[in-house]
Design an enzyme around this catalytic site. Structure first.
Site, PDB file in Angstrom:
ATOM      1  N   GLU A  57       9.650  -9.372  -0.285  1.00 48.66           N
ATOM      2  CA  GLU A  57       9.624  -9.696  -1.712  1.00 48.66           C
ATOM      3  C   GLU A  57       8.179  -9.581  -2.208  1.00 48.66           C
ATOM      4  OE1 GLU A  57      10.148 -13.791  -3.066  1.00 48.66           O
ATOM      5  OE2 GLU A  57      11.620 -13.038  -4.498  1.00 48.66           O
ATOM      6  N   GLY A  86      10.923 -23.612   0.786  1.00 52.13           N
ATOM      7  CA  GLY A  86      12.335 -23.990   0.895  1.00 52.13           C
ATOM      8  C   GLY A  86      12.656 -24.580   2.257  1.00 52.13           C
ATOM      9  N   LYS A 105       9.980 -31.818 -11.040  1.00 49.31           N
ATOM     10  CA  LYS A 105       8.590 -31.476 -10.690  1.00 49.31           C
ATOM     11  C   LYS A 105       8.404 -29.999 -11.016  1.00 49.31           C
ATOM     12  CE  LYS A 105       5.862 -29.873  -8.104  1.00 49.31           C
ATOM     13  NZ  LYS A 105       4.910 -28.796  -8.502  1.00 49.31           N
ATOM     14  N   GLY A 120      12.287 -21.663  -5.362  1.00 47.54           N
ATOM     15  CA  GLY A 120      10.937 -21.221  -5.028  1.00 47.54           C
ATOM     16  C   GLY A 120      10.954 -20.329  -3.801  1.00 47.54           C
ATOM     17  N   SER A 121       9.860 -20.358  -3.068  1.00 44.39           N
ATOM     18  CA  SER A 121       9.675 -19.419  -1.963  1.00 44.39           C
ATOM     19  C   SER A 121      10.409 -19.877  -0.700  1.00 44.39           C
ATOM     20  CB  SER A 121       8.184 -19.282  -1.670  1.00 44.39           C
ATOM     21  OG  SER A 121       7.675 -20.537  -1.256  1.00 44.39           O
ATOM     22  N   GLU A 123      17.424 -22.198  -3.948  1.00 45.57           N
ATOM     23  CA  GLU A 123      17.427 -20.916  -4.667  1.00 45.57           C
ATOM     24  C   GLU A 123      16.114 -20.227  -4.322  1.00 45.57           C
ATOM     25  OE1 GLU A 123      19.894 -19.784  -6.315  1.00 45.57           O
ATOM     26  OE2 GLU A 123      21.003 -21.392  -7.290  1.00 45.57           O
ATOM     27  N   CYS A 131      13.255 -13.721  -9.224  1.00 49.59           N
ATOM     28  CA  CYS A 131      13.864 -13.836  -7.890  1.00 49.59           C
ATOM     29  C   CYS A 131      14.913 -12.757  -7.700  1.00 49.59           C
ATOM     30  CB  CYS A 131      14.482 -15.210  -7.718  1.00 49.59           C
ATOM     31  SG  CYS A 131      15.648 -15.608  -9.037  1.00 49.59           S
TER      32      CYS A 131
HETATM   33  P1  NAD Z   1       6.642 -21.884  -4.368  1.00 45.82           P
HETATM   34  O1  NAD Z   1       7.646 -22.111  -3.307  1.00 45.82           O
HETATM   35  O2  NAD Z   1       5.240 -21.707  -3.984  1.00 45.82           O
HETATM   36  O3  NAD Z   1       6.652 -23.088  -5.428  1.00 45.82           O
HETATM   37  C1  NAD Z   1       7.842 -23.518  -6.039  1.00 45.82           C
HETATM   38  C2  NAD Z   1       7.729 -25.001  -6.348  1.00 45.82           C
HETATM   39  O4  NAD Z   1       7.593 -25.717  -5.126  1.00 45.82           O
HETATM   40  C3  NAD Z   1       6.520 -25.375  -7.198  1.00 45.82           C
HETATM   41  O5  NAD Z   1       6.872 -26.404  -8.097  1.00 45.82           O
HETATM   42  C4  NAD Z   1       5.534 -25.919  -6.165  1.00 45.82           C
HETATM   43  O6  NAD Z   1       4.620 -26.845  -6.689  1.00 45.82           O
HETATM   44  C5  NAD Z   1       6.480 -26.594  -5.198  1.00 45.82           C
HETATM   45  N1  NAD Z   1       5.934 -26.781  -3.854  1.00 45.82           N
HETATM   46  C6  NAD Z   1       4.940 -26.090  -3.233  1.00 45.82           C
HETATM   47  N2  NAD Z   1       4.704 -26.600  -2.005  1.00 45.82           N
HETATM   48  C7  NAD Z   1       5.581 -27.621  -1.846  1.00 45.82           C
HETATM   49  C8  NAD Z   1       5.839 -28.527  -0.768  1.00 45.82           C
HETATM   50  N3  NAD Z   1       5.152 -28.490   0.369  1.00 45.82           N
HETATM   51  N4  NAD Z   1       6.852 -29.421  -0.930  1.00 45.82           N
HETATM   52  C9  NAD Z   1       7.567 -29.467  -2.079  1.00 45.82           C
HETATM   53  N5  NAD Z   1       7.344 -28.658  -3.124  1.00 45.82           N
HETATM   54  C10 NAD Z   1       6.365 -27.734  -3.006  1.00 45.82           C
HETATM   55  O7  NAD Z   1       7.202 -20.642  -5.179  1.00 45.82           O
HETATM   56  P2  NAD Z   1       6.507 -19.884  -6.387  1.00 45.82           P
HETATM   57  O8  NAD Z   1       5.460 -18.993  -5.864  1.00 45.82           O
HETATM   58  O9  NAD Z   1       6.126 -20.870  -7.434  1.00 45.82           O
HETATM   59  O10 NAD Z   1       7.734 -19.048  -6.957  1.00 45.82           O
HETATM   60  C11 NAD Z   1       8.037 -17.799  -6.495  1.00 45.82           C
HETATM   61  C12 NAD Z   1       9.200 -17.846  -5.534  1.00 45.82           C
HETATM   62  O11 NAD Z   1      10.326 -18.488  -6.154  1.00 45.82           O
HETATM   63  C13 NAD Z   1       9.685 -16.470  -5.171  1.00 45.82           C
HETATM   64  O12 NAD Z   1       9.945 -16.384  -3.810  1.00 45.82           O
HETATM   65  C14 NAD Z   1      10.968 -16.326  -5.978  1.00 45.82           C
HETATM   66  O13 NAD Z   1      11.872 -15.406  -5.463  1.00 45.82           O
HETATM   67  C15 NAD Z   1      11.493 -17.705  -5.958  1.00 45.82           C
HETATM   68  N6  NAD Z   1      12.448 -17.924  -7.052  1.00 45.82           N
HETATM   69  C16 NAD Z   1      13.777 -18.012  -6.757  1.00 45.82           C
HETATM   70  C17 NAD Z   1      14.708 -18.170  -7.777  1.00 45.82           C
HETATM   71  C18 NAD Z   1      16.180 -18.252  -7.488  1.00 45.82           C
HETATM   72  O14 NAD Z   1      16.927 -18.696  -8.337  1.00 45.82           O
HETATM   73  N7  NAD Z   1      16.665 -17.833  -6.331  1.00 45.82           N
HETATM   74  C19 NAD Z   1      14.282 -18.243  -9.096  1.00 45.82           C
HETATM   75  C20 NAD Z   1      12.919 -18.145  -9.356  1.00 45.82           C
HETATM   76  C21 NAD Z   1      12.014 -17.991  -8.313  1.00 45.82           C
END
Ligand code: NAD
Length: 483
Positions: A385, A237, A179, A232-233, A254, A288
């Site tokens: 962040e 997470g 996804k 993601g965030s 992650e 990230c």
């Molecule tokens: P986000 O958490 O908003 O979204 C990430 C993914 O999760 C997207 O595909 C989104 O559609 C999905 N998502 C959103 N709500 C959801 C839910 N309720 N249930 C399941 N999935 C859902 O994050 P973002 O704003 O897209 O990305 C930025 C964040 O990602 C930052 O905090 C960054 O540090 C982190 N990040 C971490 C790494 C790592 O390897 N540690 C790498 C890249 C980004």
């Protein structure tokens, strides 16, 4: 609509077929450099995730599940070769979709090819052990695929994250449901098309674009999924981990970071300078593992901050295809967040600041790269962040103080130490709370071979390198009594 696409960006890829989402719904696709809508993408929902999970299960029970590890590896290697051949196309797509300068988008495509090369070569080299046990027994372990793996990824490095997450899961023989983020999913679809061209059996990889709540949440909660890999965030997470807990399946998280680089008085400043700045600014700070904090020992603090400021003052933000130092941020929402942090820093000293090119399109999401100096370690700019091109410089006196500041946020993704003192290098490597510590270098997001992941709020589990193969496998112990 983008040109030269070799797949239909408005559809999903399920069971080896390009299909409409069940309700034929679409989401707008924006170019962050201009703010213009450049097309639409599929808006998958729970029923589409059901279909993708069923397809993945079918692949495990069918052609994909019957392949040997060596055969899987050959297919992954072939995917890597196709990615390599299409580097320029993939870079152009990613630049328009994410807004990243072409050079960075190209580096991401090359990294994706390298991930597939690495995991293609590693697929048939995952081995179990024999274990000395009681007299009359032979005991060995098997590393088996977990089954259907779900991959929820963000928009900032789609290609790299697909490589490390989906690449490792496929190498271990799992079948994947991916996804991608609603803001940027085109290279995920492009990857699926190349995987098909390389001979990946149908159902082994399924891609369902859509909103987090509508497609991500049903994937995280799906009872047919055996492992969830989420990047993601932190707030999302947490939700994903709770959903996985209901199904009692493993989760790789992650998450974000506030990664520090610690520079001691004896460091080679010429060598450090490009890493200190570049590791924060790459991808306009939307990384990230961005090194968004630089901790500098007092003896070289003023000198080093002045040199970093010079770098900042020369930086230009411009459209992705202009290939400047920085592209735009991903969205108007992200720009508002970063501007909010710049406002919170109004009482701090701005040591250096870049510019936004004069002729950028009005609808693009540009902010200037900014370096703040003498930032108190407990200030929000030094704790949270930001996910934008904003860096803080913090002075310190002693090693103990540096460790306390470096470890003083909830995060722990990556850290670095710059010093010529070997004993200090080793001490700091042990004392810094992070999943990766670099000594006299820094690899924001780099290192296909290097296990990567966080401690604390940065998450748990490891991707990249061989370690990811263990993470996407299930260990079985077989004890045979022959005596
Ligand atoms: P986000 O958490 O908003 O979204 C990430 C993914 O999760 C997207 O595909 C989104 O559609 C999905 N998502 C959103 N709500 C959801 C839910 N309720 N249930 C399941 N999935 C859902 O994050 P973002 O704003 O897209 O990305 C930025 C964040 O990602 C930052 O905090 C960054 O540090 C982190 N990040 C971490 C790494 C790592 O390897 N540690 C790498 C890249 C980004």
């Amino acid at each position: 609509m983008l040109e030269n696409l070799w797949y239909d960006q408005t559809k999903m890829y399920v069971n080896g077929t390009w299909v409409w989402p069940l309700h034929y719904r679409q989401l707008p696709l924006e170019d962050p450099s201009t703010g213009d809508q450049i097309g639409t993408i599929a808006r998958g929902e729970a029923q589409d995730i059901d279909a993708a999970v069923a397809a993945a299960r079918g692949a495990l029970d069918g052609d994909w599940g019957r392949l040997t590890a060596a055969e899987r590896g050959r297919i992954l290697t072939r995917i890597g070769q196709l990615v390599q051949e299409r580097t320029e196309d993939l870079a152009a797509i990613e630049a328009s979709d994410v807004g990243k300068p072409l050079t960075q988008a190209r580096a991401d495509a090359i990294a994706l090819a390298r991930y597939m090369e690495f995991y293609g070569g590693a697929a048939d080299k995952v081995m179990g052990e024999t274990i000395p046990y009681l007299d009359g027994y032979t005991v060995f372990t098997l590393r088996e695929p977990q089954g259907v793996t779900g991959h929820i990824i963000p928009w900032n490095y789609p290609m790299q994250i697909i490589g490390r997450s989906v690449g490792a899961a496929l190498a271990m023989g799992n079948a994947c449901v991916l996804k991608p983020a609603e803001e940027a999913c085109l290279t995920a679809l492009a990857f699926a098309a190349l995987a098909e061209e390389a001979g990946l059996p149908k159902g082994a990889l399924n891609v369902v674009p859509g909103l987090g709540e509508e497609a991500g949440a049903p994937l995280a909660a799906h009872p047919g999924v055996n492992h969830i890999s989420f990047t993601g965030s932190v707030p999302v997470g947490r939700l994903v981990q709770k959903a996985a807990a209901d199904n009692v399946v493993p989760v790789t998280l992650e998450l974000g970071g506030k990664s520090p680089q610690v520079v001691f008085d004896d460091a080679d400043l010429d060598a450090a300078l490009p890493f200190l700045v570049g590791a924060c600014i790459q991808n306009a700070g939307q990384t990230c593992s961005a090194a968004s904090r630089v901790l500098i020992q007092r003896g070289v603090y003023d000198r080093l901050v002045a040199r970093m400021a010079d770098s900042y003052n020369g930086m230009v933000s411009a459209p992705a295809l202009a290939d400047a130092n920085l592209g735009p941020l991903i969205s108007a929402k992200q720009k508002a967040i970063v501007e909010g942090y710049l406002a919170k820093g109004k009482n701090l000293r701005v040591a250096g600041q870049g510019s936004v090119a004069a002729d950028v399109p009005k609808g693009g999401h540009y902010v200037p790269a900014t370096l703040f100096a003498e930032v108190p370690p407990d200030h929000p700019l030094a704790q949270e962040e930001i996910f934008g091109p904003v860096q803080v410089a913090i002075p310190f006196d002693t090693e103990d103080e540096a460790v306390a500041i470096a470890n003083g946020t909830g995060f722990g993704l990556v850290a670095s130490v710059w010093t010529e003192n070997g004993a200090r290098q080793m001490r700091m490597a042990k004392r810094l709370a992070a999943g990766q510590v670099f000594v006299n270098n820094y690899g924001a997001g780099g290192g296909v071979e290097l296990p990567f992941g966080g401690v604390g709020l940065s998450g748990h589990g490891r991707e990249k390198g061989f370690e990811a193969l263990y993470g996407f496998s299930s260990l079985k112990t077989v004890a045979t009594k022959y005596g």
